[in-house]
Write a protein that holds these residues in place. Structure first.
Motif: not given
Length: 216
Positions: A166-192
């Motif tokens: 009812h709030e228009g939410e459609d949210i996919l959950v990612h379970r990933i190692p911290l090292s991968q999250a930091l790689n995504w950050l460095q690559a610009g995939h995490i940009n907020n």
């Protein structure tokens, strides 16, 4: 983390020369009201190099929000979510990879919001919760304040699509190692901003956090 708790962490010698007492709201008019509201303000404020000046500014009036980085310290795993964001259409994709977040309702404490949103957006229950910082994401045009936390979860329970229909939410959950999250950050995939700050804080403080929570 309340404003009083935040204030107690500051040095007794405040670095800024001016304060709210150096600001006068000459006028404040509602321009538009929808999910958020826009106001037009005429403000007179002190200056560093000349007498006080009067300016006109538009201000988006938004509720404060809570953001929480979900981690499982047993296995150095992070839980991030992915959802559409209307303001990100200048990006390669407006589906952003983020931390769990939500607006603070009247009479609600930030810690309560963190736990509520973790359940709504990721289907997870937070154990221990640690405050990272408070900050203003875009103070040139909005008065929103962010309360940023890191929260302990059981990553084995993470996955799927969540959110309130009812709030228009459609949210996919990612379970990933911290090292991968930091790689995504460095690559610009995490940009907020909130997710960048949280991941950088976690990179600097993971060892001390695990010691504090008994995972050394």
């Amino acid at each position: 983390m309340t404003d009083e708790s935040e204030t107690s962490l500051r040095s007794a010698q405040h670095p800024q020369r001016f304060s709210l007492s150096d600001v006068e709201i000459v006028s404040d008019h509602l321009v538009y009201k929808g999910f958020y509201e826009m106001r037009e303000l005429v403000i007179r404020h002190a200056c560093f190099s000349r007498p006080a000046i009067t300016i006109k500014r538009e201000l988006m009036n938004r509720p404060d929000a809570v953001v929480v980085m979900l981690i499982d310290p047993r296995e150095d795993t992070t839980i991030l979510i992915e959802q559409f964001r209307v303001g990100a259409q200048k990006a390669p994709t407006p589906w952003l990879i983020e931390c769990v977040a939500g607006l603070i309702e009247p009479n609600e404490q930030p810690e309560e919001v963190a736990r509520r949103e973790a359940l709504e957006e990721a289907g997870l229950t937070i154990g221990r919760l640690k405050w990272i910082c408070n900050y203003f994401p875009s103070p040139g045009g909005t008065n929103e304040k962010i309360f940023l936390y890191v929260g302990e979860v059981d990553a084995s329970q993470a996955g799927g699509v969540h959110g309130l229909a009812h709030e228009g939410e459609d949210i996919l959950v990612h379970r990933i190692p911290l090292s991968q999250a930091l790689n995504w950050l460095q690559a610009g995939h995490i940009n907020n901003a909130a997710s960048i700050i949280a991941l950088q804080w976690l990179q600097l403080n993971l060892v001390s956090l695990k010691n504090e929570w008994g995972f050394s």
